[in-house]
Design a protein around this motif. Structure first.
Motif, PDB file in Angstrom:
ATOM      1  N   PHE A 146       0.809  -1.214   0.000  1.00 12.89           N
ATOM      2  CA  PHE A 146       0.000   0.000   0.000  1.00 12.89           C
ATOM      3  C   PHE A 146       0.848   1.272   0.000  1.00 12.89           C
ATOM      4  CE2 PHE A 146      -2.061  -3.402   2.448  1.00 12.89           C
ATOM      5  CZ  PHE A 146      -3.162  -3.636   1.641  1.00 12.89           C
ATOM      6  N   ARG A 147       2.152   1.120  -0.129  1.00 17.87           N
ATOM      7  CA  ARG A 147       3.034   2.271  -0.069  1.00 17.87           C
ATOM      8  C   ARG A 147       3.308   2.844  -1.455  1.00 17.87           C
ATOM      9  NH1 ARG A 147       5.584   2.581   4.962  1.00 17.87           N
ATOM     10  NH2 ARG A 147       4.188   1.559   6.451  1.00 17.87           N
ATOM     11  N   ALA A 148       3.613   4.138  -1.501  1.00 16.77           N
ATOM     12  CA  ALA A 148       4.031   4.787  -2.748  1.00 16.77           C
ATOM     13  C   ALA A 148       5.465   4.382  -3.068  1.00 16.77           C
ATOM     14  CB  ALA A 148       3.914   6.302  -2.618  1.00 16.77           C
ATOM     15  N   ASP A 149       5.901   4.711  -4.302  1.00 17.76           N
ATOM     16  CA  ASP A 149       7.227   4.286  -4.746  1.00 17.76           C
ATOM     17  C   ASP A 149       8.331   4.813  -3.841  1.00 17.76           C
ATOM     18  OD1 ASP A 149       6.167   2.861  -6.789  1.00 17.76           O
ATOM     19  OD2 ASP A 149       6.609   4.332  -8.365  1.00 17.76           O
ATOM     20  N   SER A 163      12.277   3.773   0.532  1.00 15.96           N
ATOM     21  CA  SER A 163      12.702   4.055   1.898  1.00 15.96           C
ATOM     22  C   SER A 163      12.673   2.786   2.739  1.00 15.96           C
ATOM     23  CB  SER A 163      11.798   5.124   2.515  1.00 15.96           C
ATOM     24  OG  SER A 163      12.151   5.368   3.851  1.00 15.96           O
ATOM     25  N   PHE A 164      11.646   1.970   2.553  1.00 15.56           N
ATOM     26  CA  PHE A 164      11.577   0.702   3.279  1.00 15.56           C
ATOM     27  C   PHE A 164      12.717  -0.222   2.879  1.00 15.56           C
ATOM     28  CE2 PHE A 164      10.255  -3.743   2.592  1.00 15.56           C
ATOM     29  CZ  PHE A 164      10.242  -4.160   3.912  1.00 15.56           C
ATOM     30  N   LEU A 165      12.997  -0.295   1.596  1.00 15.46           N
ATOM     31  CA  LEU A 165      14.067  -1.180   1.133  1.00 15.46           C
ATOM     32  C   LEU A 165      15.418  -0.746   1.679  1.00 15.46           C
ATOM     33  CD1 LEU A 165      12.929  -1.730  -2.569  1.00 15.46           C
ATOM     34  CD2 LEU A 165      12.740  -3.325  -0.657  1.00 15.46           C
ATOM     35  N   ASP A 166      15.573   0.547   1.904  1.00 11.90           N
ATOM     36  CA  ASP A 166      16.828   1.022   2.484  1.00 11.90           C
ATOM     37  C   ASP A 166      17.023   0.500   3.906  1.00 11.90           C
ATOM     38  OD1 ASP A 166      17.476   2.413   0.204  1.00 11.90           O
ATOM     39  OD2 ASP A 166      16.641   4.331   0.924  1.00 11.90           O
ATOM     40  N   THR A 167      15.921   0.246   4.610  1.00 13.13           N
ATOM     41  CA  THR A 167      16.036  -0.258   5.986  1.00 13.13           C
ATOM     42  C   THR A 167      16.493  -1.709   6.033  1.00 13.13           C
ATOM     43  OG1 THR A 167      13.715  -0.999   6.066  1.00 13.13           O
ATOM     44  CG2 THR A 167      14.170   1.287   6.681  1.00 13.13           C
ATOM     45  N   LEU A 168      16.483  -2.390   4.883  1.00 17.72           N
ATOM     46  CA  LEU A 168      16.887  -3.796   4.863  1.00 17.72           C
ATOM     47  C   LEU A 168      18.393  -3.972   4.877  1.00 17.72           C
ATOM     48  CD1 LEU A 168      14.374  -5.222   2.229  1.00 17.72           C
ATOM     49  CD2 LEU A 168      14.146  -5.113   4.702  1.00 17.72           C
ATOM     50  N   GLU A 169      19.132  -2.888   4.651  1.00 18.79           N
ATOM     51  CA  GLU A 169      20.582  -2.980   4.629  1.00 18.79           C
ATOM     52  C   GLU A 169      21.108  -3.410   5.999  1.00 18.79           C
ATOM     53  OE1 GLU A 169      22.522  -2.749   2.100  1.00 18.79           O
ATOM     54  OE2 GLU A 169      20.991  -2.138   0.660  1.00 18.79           O
ATOM     55  N   GLY A 170      21.875  -4.480   5.989  1.00 21.34           N
ATOM     56  CA  GLY A 170      22.556  -4.910   7.200  1.00 21.34           C
ATOM     57  C   GLY A 170      21.782  -5.820   8.107  1.00 21.34           C
ATOM     58  N   ILE A 171      20.555  -6.214   7.753  1.00 22.60           N
ATOM     59  CA  ILE A 171      19.778  -7.052   8.672  1.00 22.60           C
ATOM     60  C   ILE A 171      19.956  -8.547   8.393  1.00 22.60           C
ATOM     61  CG2 ILE A 171      18.034  -5.239   8.819  1.00 22.60           C
ATOM     62  CD1 ILE A 171      16.146  -7.144   7.289  1.00 22.60           C
ATOM     63  N   GLU A 172      20.657  -8.901   7.288  1.00 24.21           N
ATOM     64  CA  GLU A 172      20.726 -10.320   6.934  1.00 24.21           C
ATOM     65  C   GLU A 172      21.413 -11.151   8.015  1.00 24.21           C
ATOM     66  OE1 GLU A 172      23.999  -8.102   4.677  1.00 24.21           O
ATOM     67  OE2 GLU A 172      21.865  -7.873   5.081  1.00 24.21           O
ATOM     68  N   PHE A 181       7.700  -7.713  -6.403  1.00 26.91           N
ATOM     69  CA  PHE A 181       8.430  -7.629  -7.668  1.00 26.91           C
ATOM     70  C   PHE A 181       7.522  -7.985  -8.841  1.00 26.91           C
ATOM     71  CE2 PHE A 181      10.979  -9.560 -11.029  1.00 26.91           C
ATOM     72  CZ  PHE A 181      11.921  -8.570 -11.256  1.00 26.91           C
ATOM     73  N   GLY A 182       6.672  -8.974  -8.641  1.00 28.81           N
ATOM     74  CA  GLY A 182       5.755  -9.360  -9.707  1.00 28.81           C
ATOM     75  C   GLY A 182       4.649  -8.358  -9.927  1.00 28.81           C
ATOM     76  N   LEU A 183       4.286  -7.627  -8.859  1.00 27.97           N
ATOM     77  CA  LEU A 183       3.203  -6.655  -8.977  1.00 27.97           C
ATOM     78  C   LEU A 183       3.684  -5.278  -9.381  1.00 27.97           C
ATOM     79  CD1 LEU A 183       1.179  -7.552  -5.748  1.00 27.97           C
ATOM     80  CD2 LEU A 183       0.670  -8.237  -8.099  1.00 27.97           C
ATOM     81  N   GLU A 184       4.999  -5.040  -9.309  1.00 27.06           N
ATOM     82  CA  GLU A 184       5.528  -3.691  -9.509  1.00 27.06           C
ATOM     83  C   GLU A 184       5.282  -3.206 -10.932  1.00 27.06           C
ATOM     84  OE1 GLU A 184       6.976  -0.178  -8.440  1.00 27.06           O
ATOM     85  OE2 GLU A 184       6.684  -1.879  -7.112  1.00 27.06           O
ATOM     86  N   ASN A 185       4.821  -1.988 -11.033  1.00 25.81           N
ATOM     87  CA  ASN A 185       4.605  -1.358 -12.337  1.00 25.81           C
ATOM     88  C   ASN A 185       5.882  -0.631 -12.752  1.00 25.81           C
ATOM     89  OD1 ASN A 185       3.712  -0.091 -14.611  1.00 25.81           O
ATOM     90  ND2 ASN A 185       2.279   1.292 -13.582  1.00 25.81           N
ATOM     91  N   SER A 205      11.960   0.990  -8.500  1.00 30.28           N
ATOM     92  CA  SER A 205      11.491   0.148  -7.408  1.00 30.28           C
ATOM     93  C   SER A 205      11.713  -1.319  -7.729  1.00 30.28           C
ATOM     94  CB  SER A 205      10.011   0.407  -7.140  1.00 30.28           C
ATOM     95  OG  SER A 205       9.806   1.733  -6.713  1.00 30.28           O
ATOM     96  N   GLN A 206      11.463  -1.690  -8.970  1.00 30.90           N
ATOM     97  CA  GLN A 206      11.612  -3.086  -9.345  1.00 30.90           C
ATOM     98  C   GLN A 206      13.074  -3.514  -9.301  1.00 30.90           C
ATOM     99  OE1 GLN A 206      10.147  -4.280 -13.238  1.00 30.90           O
ATOM    100  NE2 GLN A 206       9.230  -6.076 -12.317  1.00 30.90           N
TER     101      GLN A 206
END
Length: 719
Positions: free
Chosen positions: A298-301, A306-315, A335-339, A346-347
């Motif tokens: 439900f988030r904008a691009d 911004s959310f994907l940036d928070t994934l850095e370093g959590i692995e 990824f499959g739904l991304e326009n 974003s994709q």
């Protein structure tokens, strides 16, 4: 018989629509040291093979008869508790002999901690956050007291999420009495964790008097659980043992103390602890990822990025199963739904994180989740996605079989050679190295080489340079028959490249491919290709060329040293043949006397002959026959040379002036020498034209008038 079959079916679980598998927890009915009253099994649903966990309580077992009321209370409460982070119940069954509670697939926390690598501090904080959330909803929204918080009542899902179970003592504060807590000390899991002081001192009777503070029994047990988790699972048997908070994260320790406060009025509730932690110790990248992951659709691009940036370093902080069962499935879904109608940012960012987190997956999970995404991505006409695939290719290519690479990836990948973007073309060349050994022979030696040959003519010098490097590195995979020709042609061409790094790469590639050339090819083709580079304008090229040249020369010397020496009889035979040829050629040479005079005339000197044949010339008037049957020309010892011979610069019986007037494309005139007697020959010999010597001339007037007939067509027959 039917009754017996039904009874046995109930005992074995065949009467429920689930398959009961391996037992992962043995209850107190079979193991008195167990902290659980349930036998816990892994199971699957018969209808669709869905994975689940089955809790079984034996009603007819005398060893568990005192826990029947607790088991039925758990069945009732757990079935109605549909709250976040609470163990999700799928089905419940009760017969005369057994109770089954079917839940989502989980493993006991104690089992996970005992059988796996220790969890990271962030993973513990993540789990504590979820249990605190569950207690907050149970206490506040559910209006209930759980009463049995301990490591024995916590389970972990396949996605690494923590779930709160163990509802044997659960009580609704408003509608239920607290009579069930009179049996609390009979419950093994309750006894495994320290109870709050007020309960120890007054028992279950204190709970009705506490009013809304009754739920703080749960918060005290939560504090004990947190202390034990950060102290390697060491059980707390007395409140005095909880004074040392050094192993608990600094920003959390002070608040854990408030959970363990002996005064129920001052003690934190689960709600207070959660609210405080959300702005402090619960504000971690892993928890933030977990909270926002379900809302990413439900988030904008810009919010997605911004959310994907928070994934850095959590692995490195993710609990086991979180990436495979929670994070990656959601990223793949997005990824499959991304326009990608705009710029595909974003994709491509989603693809980056999919590829980043996928190496930790097991083979089965990788094939199921990630491979379809990568194969599909190669078909997309998006440069950002293609660039991400090419730059990340070394990470994932080893997970693909040779067939998958050659059949599903290669044909899409090589379209990058023709892309209008130089960056795509360059990365496509680099991407060949990881996949070269997975291609078919035709793809490698035909399709790929055609594209590399085109890349060698690219307008960008970096691409030309990388093409040479790529060819040198995959040379060992090429067809051994065509390989020498391909390599020499390509490297020779790059040695003429105006870009200095391209020339250096060509020389170094030639040096590295020395084993692919036979000594014969080294002599005939390679050395002649490297030699011009020895005088290159660039000193670096000259240096590398000299090293490569020396390497090839050494290889040639080593090969020459292995060749056999000539045998003595062979040498003798060759000497005899050479002498025989010289003897046969003697008839075509001038005498030493004539040669001496000619030499003196032109200022030279001829060494004296080794024998008495000095100053003798063949007699042209007397035919002679050699041992081979070829008639020798007669000696010319009686031939008189005109006195003017010594005065002229040139003279071979030719009219030089007349010859110079004729076109060069026409043959020179014949000089006929007539002997006094006809010369009979058995074999015609072609006339050999003697080259003109400057400054030497023979007058056409011969005092010996010889008319020698020469058969010009006889050369071909004689040779």
């Amino acid at each position: 018989m039917n009754f017996l079959a039904n009874a046995l079916g109930s005992l074995t679980g065949s009467s429920i629509p689930y398959n009961i598998g391996d037992r992962i927890v043995t209850g107190v009915g079979s193991d008195y040291s167990s902290n659980s009253i349930w036998n816990v099994y892994l199971g699957t649903k018969k209808e669709n093979n869905m994975a689940c966990t089955i809790f079984e309580f034996e009603l007819t077992n005398p060893s568990t008869s005192k826990y029947v009321q607790l088991a039925r209370n758990a069945l009732k409460k757990q079935r109605s508790m549909k709250l976040p982070s609470v163990l999700n119940t799928l089905d419940t069954f009760e017969t005369d002999s057994v109770i089954y509670i079917v839940t989502e697939r989980v493993q006991p926390l104690e089992t996970v901690l005992a059988n796996n690598e220790p969890l990271s501090q962030q993973a513990f904080i993540f789990g504590i956050y979820q249990i605190t959330t569950a207690l907050k909803f149970i206490n506040l929204e559910g209006g209930s007291l759980h009463g049995n918080v301990s490591s024995s009542s916590i389970y972990i899902t396949e996605s690494g999420e923590w779930r709160l179970g163990g509802f044997e003592l659960a009580t609704n504060i408003k509608t239920d009495d607290f009579g069930i807590f009179n049996m609390a000390y009979q419950l093994p899991s309750f006894n495994s964790s320290l109870a709050p002081p007020e309960f120890i001192n007054q028992g279950a009777s204190v709970l009705p008097t506490l009013g809304r503070h009754a739920v703080k029994l749960d918060s005290f047990k939560l504090g004990v659980l947190i202390y034990e988790l950060f102290n390697e699972g060491k059980s707390v048997t007395d409140i005095s043992q909880t004074t040392n908070m050094t192993k608990i994260p600094r920003n959390m320790g002070a608040h854990v103390k408030k959970l363990l406060n002996q005064s129920v009025n001052v003690r934190y509730s689960a709600e207070q602890f959660l609210k405080t932690g959300e702005t402090s110790f619960f504000e971690t990248p892993l928890i933030k990822c977990y909270k926002e992951l379900s809302e990413i659709s439900f988030r904008a691009d810009d919010e997605k990025l911004s959310f994907l940036d928070t994934l850095e370093g959590i692995e490195n902080d993710c609990p086991p199963g979180f990436v495979e069962s929670k994070l990656l499935p959601e990223l793949i879904k997005q990824f499959g739904l991304e326009n990608t109608a705009s710029d595909g940012t974003s994709q491509s960012a989603l693809l980056y994180h999919i590829l980043k987190f996928s190496p930790s997956l097991k083979t089965e999970a990788y094939s199921r989740l990630v491979k379809p995404v990568i194969i599909k991505s190669f078909t997309l006409a998006d440069r950002a996605v293609r660039m991400m695939l090419l730059t990340s290719l070394p990470r994932y290519v080893e997970s693909f079989t040779n067939y998958e690479v050659s059949d599903k990836i290669f044909n899409h990948l090589i379209t990058g050679f023709n892309d209008t973007s130089p960056a795509i073309r360059e990365e496509t060349v680099k991407a060949i190295l990881p996949i070269a050994d997975k291609l078919t022979d035709r793809q490698l030696n035909n399709d790929l080489l055609r594209h590399l040959a085109k890349s060698q003519n690219d307008e960008k010098p970096e691409i030309r340079t990388n093409t040479v490097i790529c060819l040198g590195k995959i040379a060992g995979l090429l067809n051994h028959n065509s390989r020498p020709g391909v390599l020499v042609t390509a490297f020779t061409k790059s040695l003429k490249d105006p870009f200095v790094p391209a020339r250096i790469s060509a020389v170094m590639s030639l040096a590295s491919c020395i084993d692919y050339f036979s000594p014969e090819v080294c002599c005939s083709r390679v050395l002649s290709a490297v030699a011009p580079a020895l005088l290159d304008q660039s000193s670096k090229v000259r240096m590398e060329a000299q090293a490569a040249f020396d390497s090839y020369v050494n290889k040639i010397r080593e090969a020459a040293a292995d060749l056999p020496e000539d045998k003595p009889d062979t040498i003798e035979s060759q000497s005899q043949e050479q002498q025989h040829i010289q003897d046969n050629m003697g008839a075509f040479t001038l005498g030493w006397g004539a040669l001496s005079k000619i030499s003196d005339k032109i200022g030279g000197k001829i060494v004296d002959p080794p024998d008495s044949t000095r100053d003798s010339t063949p007699d042209l008037l007397k035919p002679a026959t050699s041992e081979t049957g070829i008639q020798q020309l007669p000696k010319v010892s009686n031939l008189k040379i005109d006195d003017d011979f010594e005065e002229e610069d040139n003279g071979w019986g030719f009219d030089i002036d007349e010859e110079e007037q004729k076109p060069a494309t026409k043959p020179a005139p014949k000089t006929a020498l007539r002997p006094s007697k006809p010369l009979q020959t058995t074999r015609s010999v072609p006339a050999k034209r003697i080259p003109k010597a400057p400054g030497l001339q023979l007058k056409p007037t011969n005092k010996l008038k010889l008319d020698l007939e020469i058969d010009e067509d006889g050369w071909n027959d004689g040779w």
